[in-house]
Design a protein around this motif. Structure first.
Motif, PDB file in Angstrom:
ATOM      1  N   ILE A 161       0.746  -1.360  -0.367  1.00 21.15           N
ATOM      2  CA  ILE A 161      -0.253  -0.179   0.125  1.00 21.15           C
ATOM      3  C   ILE A 161       0.788   1.215  -0.080  1.00 21.15           C
ATOM      4  O   ILE A 161       1.083   1.880  -0.753  1.00 21.15           O
ATOM      5  CB  ILE A 161      -0.677  -0.165   1.275  1.00 21.15           C
ATOM      6  N   ALA A 162       1.782   1.364   0.635  1.00 23.24           N
ATOM      7  CA  ALA A 162       2.664   2.511   0.637  1.00 23.24           C
ATOM      8  C   ALA A 162       3.398   3.008  -0.575  1.00 23.24           C
ATOM      9  O   ALA A 162       3.619   3.576  -0.990  1.00 23.24           O
ATOM     10  CB  ALA A 162       4.583   2.610   2.108  1.00 23.24           C
ATOM     11  N   THR A 163       3.941   1.836  -1.246  1.00 19.98           N
ATOM     12  CA  THR A 163       4.089   1.793  -2.389  1.00 19.98           C
ATOM     13  C   THR A 163       3.777   2.267  -3.953  1.00 19.98           C
ATOM     14  O   THR A 163       3.926   3.232  -4.535  1.00 19.98           O
ATOM     15  CB  THR A 163       5.853   0.818  -2.632  1.00 19.98           C
ATOM     16  N   ALA A 164       2.789   1.451  -3.180  1.00 15.53           N
ATOM     17  CA  ALA A 164       1.329   2.180  -4.615  1.00 15.53           C
ATOM     18  C   ALA A 164       1.187   3.401  -4.292  1.00 15.53           C
ATOM     19  O   ALA A 164       1.019   4.198  -5.372  1.00 15.53           O
ATOM     20  CB  ALA A 164       0.745   0.755  -4.275  1.00 15.53           C
ATOM     21  N   ASN A 165       1.104   3.748  -2.924  1.00 12.23           N
ATOM     22  CA  ASN A 165       0.575   5.305  -3.038  1.00 12.23           C
ATOM     23  C   ASN A 165       1.234   6.105  -3.328  1.00 12.23           C
ATOM     24  O   ASN A 165       1.189   7.127  -3.051  1.00 12.23           O
ATOM     25  CB  ASN A 165      -0.029   5.341  -1.278  1.00 12.23           C
ATOM     26  N   ALA A 166       2.666   5.630  -3.136  1.00 11.88           N
ATOM     27  CA  ALA A 166       3.481   6.912  -3.577  1.00 11.88           C
ATOM     28  C   ALA A 166       4.601   6.929  -4.536  1.00 11.88           C
ATOM     29  O   ALA A 166       5.229   7.376  -5.163  1.00 11.88           O
ATOM     30  CB  ALA A 166       5.008   6.295  -2.551  1.00 11.88           C
ATOM     31  N   PHE A 167       2.963   6.628  -5.069  1.00 14.38           N
ATOM     32  CA  PHE A 167       3.873   5.564  -6.974  1.00 14.38           C
ATOM     33  C   PHE A 167       5.040   5.099  -7.466  1.00 14.38           C
ATOM     34  O   PHE A 167       5.936   5.584  -8.529  1.00 14.38           O
ATOM     35  CB  PHE A 167       3.900   6.930  -7.514  1.00 14.38           C
ATOM     36  N   ASP A 168       5.576   4.516  -6.355  1.00 15.70           N
ATOM     37  CA  ASP A 168       6.529   3.561  -6.537  1.00 15.70           C
ATOM     38  C   ASP A 168       6.310   2.403  -6.835  1.00 15.70           C
ATOM     39  O   ASP A 168       6.752   1.087  -6.163  1.00 15.70           O
ATOM     40  CB  ASP A 168       7.689   3.686  -5.171  1.00 15.70           C
ATOM     41  N   VAL A 169       7.107   2.050  -8.631  1.00 11.96           N
ATOM     42  CA  VAL A 169       6.133   0.837  -8.996  1.00 11.96           C
ATOM     43  C   VAL A 169       7.062   0.088  -8.629  1.00 11.96           C
ATOM     44  O   VAL A 169       6.738  -0.850  -8.893  1.00 11.96           O
ATOM     45  CB  VAL A 169       5.838   1.647 -10.557  1.00 11.96           C
ATOM     46  N   GLU A 170       8.282   0.586  -9.143  1.00 13.74           N
ATOM     47  CA  GLU A 170       9.923  -0.805  -8.469  1.00 13.74           C
ATOM     48  C   GLU A 170       9.753  -0.630  -7.007  1.00 13.74           C
ATOM     49  O   GLU A 170      10.512  -2.069  -7.354  1.00 13.74           O
ATOM     50  CB  GLU A 170      11.275   0.069  -8.968  1.00 13.74           C
ATOM     51  N   GLY A 171       9.758  -0.202  -6.173  1.00 13.77           N
ATOM     52  CA  GLY A 171       9.721  -0.533  -5.250  1.00 13.77           C
ATOM     53  C   GLY A 171       8.053  -1.451  -4.675  1.00 13.77           C
ATOM     54  O   GLY A 171       8.613  -2.832  -4.059  1.00 13.77           O
ATOM     55  N   ALA A 172       6.914  -1.434  -5.670  1.00 15.08           N
ATOM     56  CA  ALA A 172       6.406  -2.021  -5.334  1.00 15.08           C
ATOM     57  C   ALA A 172       5.745  -3.302  -6.590  1.00 15.08           C
ATOM     58  O   ALA A 172       6.107  -4.375  -5.158  1.00 15.08           O
ATOM     59  CB  ALA A 172       4.377  -1.944  -5.669  1.00 15.08           C
ATOM     60  N   LEU A 173       6.710  -3.364  -6.937  1.00 16.25           N
ATOM     61  CA  LEU A 173       7.008  -3.973  -8.334  1.00 16.25           C
ATOM     62  C   LEU A 173       8.551  -5.478  -7.161  1.00 16.25           C
ATOM     63  O   LEU A 173       8.592  -7.134  -6.985  1.00 16.25           O
ATOM     64  CB  LEU A 173       8.179  -4.786  -8.863  1.00 16.25           C
ATOM     65  N   SER A 174       9.526  -4.944  -6.354  1.00 22.14           N
ATOM     66  CA  SER A 174      10.158  -6.134  -5.131  1.00 22.14           C
ATOM     67  C   SER A 174       8.777  -7.144  -4.471  1.00 22.14           C
ATOM     68  O   SER A 174      10.183  -7.851  -4.232  1.00 22.14           O
ATOM     69  CB  SER A 174      11.001  -4.980  -4.463  1.00 22.14           C
ATOM     70  N   LEU A 175       7.828  -6.084  -4.438  1.00 21.62           N
ATOM     71  CA  LEU A 175       7.221  -6.772  -3.310  1.00 21.62           C
ATOM     72  C   LEU A 175       6.386  -8.480  -4.135  1.00 21.62           C
ATOM     73  O   LEU A 175       6.257  -8.803  -2.932  1.00 21.62           O
ATOM     74  CB  LEU A 175       6.462  -6.357  -2.520  1.00 21.62           C
ATOM     75  N   PHE A 176       7.291  -8.389  -5.258  1.00 18.01           N
ATOM     76  CA  PHE A 176       6.247  -9.828  -5.960  1.00 18.01           C
ATOM     77  C   PHE A 176       6.868 -10.778  -6.660  1.00 18.01           C
ATOM     78  O   PHE A 176       8.254 -10.441  -6.985  1.00 18.01           O
ATOM     79  CB  PHE A 176       5.597  -8.714  -7.224  1.00 18.01           C
ATOM     80  N   ALA A 177       6.674 -12.178  -6.777  1.00 13.74           N
ATOM     81  CA  ALA A 177       7.461 -12.647  -7.100  1.00 13.74           C
ATOM     82  C   ALA A 177       7.410 -12.508  -8.827  1.00 13.74           C
ATOM     83  O   ALA A 177       7.146 -12.186  -9.548  1.00 13.74           O
ATOM     84  CB  ALA A 177       6.563 -14.691  -7.118  1.00 13.74           C
ATOM     85  N   THR A 178       9.077 -13.637  -9.102  1.00 14.72           N
ATOM     86  CA  THR A 178       8.759 -13.235 -10.567  1.00 14.72           C
ATOM     87  C   THR A 178       7.366 -13.598 -11.493  1.00 14.72           C
ATOM     88  O   THR A 178       7.279 -12.971 -12.148  1.00 14.72           O
ATOM     89  CB  THR A 178      10.376 -13.661 -11.068  1.00 14.72           C
ATOM     90  N   ASP A 179       6.920 -14.696 -11.029  1.00 17.42           N
ATOM     91  CA  ASP A 179       5.662 -15.325 -11.852  1.00 17.42           C
ATOM     92  C   ASP A 179       4.865 -14.926 -11.345  1.00 17.42           C
ATOM     93  O   ASP A 179       3.703 -15.724 -11.037  1.00 17.42           O
ATOM     94  CB  ASP A 179       5.852 -16.285 -12.463  1.00 17.42           C
ATOM     95  N   ALA A 180       4.391 -13.353 -10.484  1.00 14.76           N
ATOM     96  CA  ALA A 180       2.893 -12.917  -9.895  1.00 14.76           C
ATOM     97  C   ALA A 180       2.099 -13.604 -11.196  1.00 14.76           C
ATOM     98  O   ALA A 180       2.753 -12.984 -12.227  1.00 14.76           O
ATOM     99  CB  ALA A 180       3.563 -12.046  -9.299  1.00 14.76           C
TER     100      ALA A 180
END
Length: 108
Positions: free
Chosen positions: A9-28
């Motif tokens: 939520i924090a990274t998405a609210n900050a529009f930090d796409v790369e930060g949000a992506l780091s929370l996902f598995a490569t095959d998410a």
């Protein structure tokens, strides 16, 4: 799981796409019934974040989280943005490494 959801939520609210992506598995996978589409892999998740969070200036607020087990939670969010206001439900699954492997999203 709560910390991971709060980080998303924090990274998405900050529009930090790369930060949000780091929370996902490569095959998410994000399967969002409300938009009628499924987004697969890092490229798909990136596209989803850009289109529906950055593109609509979406701000999310955590309303509740129900941990089903160590790997699954049901998350209820309040969304506001260029589309107006909605309440969303995210069924979040994580992998053993603690990364998001799937989100099934819908609106109430």
């Amino acid at each position: 799981m709560q910390k991971l959801v709060e980080s998303f939520i924090a990274t998405a609210n900050a529009f930090d796409v790369e930060g949000a992506l780091s929370l996902f598995a490569t095959d998410a996978v994000i399967d969002d019934v409300s938009v009628g589409d499924t987004f697969v892999g890092q490229g798909g998740v990136h596209q989803y974040l850009e289109r529906f969070f950055v593109g609509y200036s979406t701000s999310s607020r955590l309303l509740s989280i129900e941990e089903i087990d160590d790997f699954h939670s049901d998350v209820r969010l309040d969304f506001t943005g260029g589309f107006g206001h909605e309440i969303g439900i995210l069924k979040v699954a994580i992998n053993p490494d603690g990364l998001i492997e799937r989100i099934d999203a819908d609106l109430e």
